[in-house]
Design an enzyme around this catalytic site. Structure first.
Site, PDB file in Angstrom:
ATOM      1  N   PRO A  88       0.824  -1.218   0.000  1.00  0.00           N
ATOM      2  CA  PRO A  88       0.000   0.000   0.000  1.00  0.00           C
ATOM      3  C   PRO A  88       0.856   1.265   0.000  1.00  0.00           C
ATOM      4  CG  PRO A  88      -0.499  -1.408   1.911  1.00  0.00           C
ATOM      5  CD  PRO A  88       0.678  -2.008   1.220  1.00  0.00           C
ATOM      6  N   GLU A 115       3.125  -7.922   7.769  1.00  0.00           N
ATOM      7  CA  GLU A 115       3.264  -6.464   7.914  1.00  0.00           C
ATOM      8  C   GLU A 115       4.121  -5.855   6.809  1.00  0.00           C
ATOM      9  OE1 GLU A 115       1.524  -4.510  10.097  1.00  0.00           O
ATOM     10  OE2 GLU A 115       0.574  -6.461  10.319  1.00  0.00           O
ATOM     11  N   ARG A 153      -3.578  -7.297 -21.426  1.00  0.00           N
ATOM     12  CA  ARG A 153      -4.580  -6.947 -22.447  1.00  0.00           C
ATOM     13  C   ARG A 153      -4.103  -5.848 -23.383  1.00  0.00           C
ATOM     14  NH1 ARG A 153      -8.004  -3.068 -21.300  1.00  0.00           N
ATOM     15  NH2 ARG A 153      -9.876  -4.066 -22.106  1.00  0.00           N
ATOM     16  N   ASP A 168     -11.319   2.264 -24.276  1.00  0.00           N
ATOM     17  CA  ASP A 168     -11.518   1.995 -22.855  1.00  0.00           C
ATOM     18  C   ASP A 168     -11.498   3.273 -22.052  1.00  0.00           C
ATOM     19  OD1 ASP A 168     -11.580  -0.699 -23.213  1.00  0.00           O
ATOM     20  OD2 ASP A 168      -9.503  -1.053 -22.606  1.00  0.00           O
TER      21      ASP A 168
HETATM   22  N1  ADE Z   1      -0.668  -5.218  -0.410  1.00  0.00           N
HETATM   23  C1  ADE Z   1      -1.528  -4.874   0.566  1.00  0.00           C
HETATM   24  N2  ADE Z   1      -2.310  -3.860   0.205  1.00  0.00           N
HETATM   25  C2  ADE Z   1      -1.945  -3.530  -1.069  1.00  0.00           C
HETATM   26  C3  ADE Z   1      -2.372  -2.543  -2.009  1.00  0.00           C
HETATM   27  N3  ADE Z   1      -3.348  -1.686  -1.715  1.00  0.00           N
HETATM   28  N4  ADE Z   1      -1.766  -2.489  -3.199  1.00  0.00           N
HETATM   29  C4  ADE Z   1      -0.760  -3.346  -3.485  1.00  0.00           C
HETATM   30  N5  ADE Z   1      -0.315  -4.290  -2.647  1.00  0.00           N
HETATM   31  C5  ADE Z   1      -0.905  -4.384  -1.452  1.00  0.00           C
END
Ligand code: ADE
Length: 240
Positions: A88, A115, A153, A168
């Site tokens: 994230p 984590e 794709r 798209d």
């Molecule tokens: N791993 C955990 N959350 C994630 C996300 N939002 N994007 C990519 N990998 C992740």
């Protein structure tokens, strides 16, 4: 194009990669996916892949060694792209990034779990960290599948002749216009008459209008970067 995926859960990928457009692309040899189980590169009787964080705190951290050895084992093709870690904290994934990636011969995708991964893997082996959105998943596997699909794709011939990605959503920086198919009336809701008119120019302008309207209503942020023609700007002005 080849994707080599490092994951603790290779089975998560197998059924997904068999289906539909991606399945056919793999069958036809247009896309290859190699799955490496990080646990196969772990040492000790328990093949441990995670450990407690130095300094204390909640959760577990993926050990550097198994990921490092798994990466060493992947044959690097000429023209390979970045080694990507999913988390994230990464750069938000976009259609433009997918187009850039579609030019590579190979990508190596590392799926984090727990984590996160030991920072020394991140700092020495990873070229790029990618997030697929501002939310937290249990691991990078779904994110890797998202990238594999979005990139595949765009590879020539992956979408059959009658399909196209040129119209798209995002390809021109705008959201797509609404689509209709038979029946002409569904629950008293009619298909917009212009779509039945057979007038291709009128249909084109209507679709452009809908596309701009939708983008302005739902994703005004996209309009800042969209490449708008004089016609688009005129339509937008009329919308205001
Ligand atoms: N791993 C955990 N959350 C994630 C996300 N939002 N994007 C990519 N990998 C992740």
């Amino acid at each position: 194009m080849r994707f080599d995926v490092l994951t603790l859960f290779p089975d998560m990928f197998t059924s997904y990669l068999k289906e539909s457009i991606l399945g056919r692309a793999i069958e036809r040899g247009l896309v290859e996916v190699g799955l490496l189980n990080i646990r196969d590169f772990a040492k000790g009787p328990h093949r441990t892949v995670d450990d407690r964080p130095y300094g204390g705190g909640e959760g577990m951290v993926m050990k550097a060694g198994p990921i490092f050895r798994a990466l060493q084992s992947v044959e690097r093709l000429e023209g390979r792209g970045p080694v990507v870690l999913f988390s994230p904290q990464g750069k938000p994934f976009t259609q433009n990034m997918a187009w850039e990636m579609a030019d590579y011969q190979q990508m190596i995708l590392v799926c984090g779990r727990y984590e996160g991964v030991d920072e020394r893997v991140r700092s020495t082996c990873i070229d790029m960290e990618i997030s697929i959105g501002d939310y937290v998943l249990n691991g990078g596997e779904l994110a890797a599948m998202v990238v594999i699909e979005a990139v595949s794709r765009l590879i020539p011939d992956v979408l059959g002749g009658e399909r196209s990605n040129r119209e798209d959503t995002f390809e021109n920086g705008l959201l797509e216009y609404p689509h209709y198919t038979r029946p002409q009336v569904f629950r008293e809701l009619e298909v917009p008459p212009v779509l039945l008119s057979g007038d291709h120019e009128k249909i084109r302008v209507w679709r452009k209008l809908q596309s701009l309207k939708r983008t302005r209503e739902r994703r005004a942020d996209l309009l800042q970067n969209a490449q708008l023609s004089a016609e688009d700007k005129a339509i937008l002005k009329n919308l205001l």
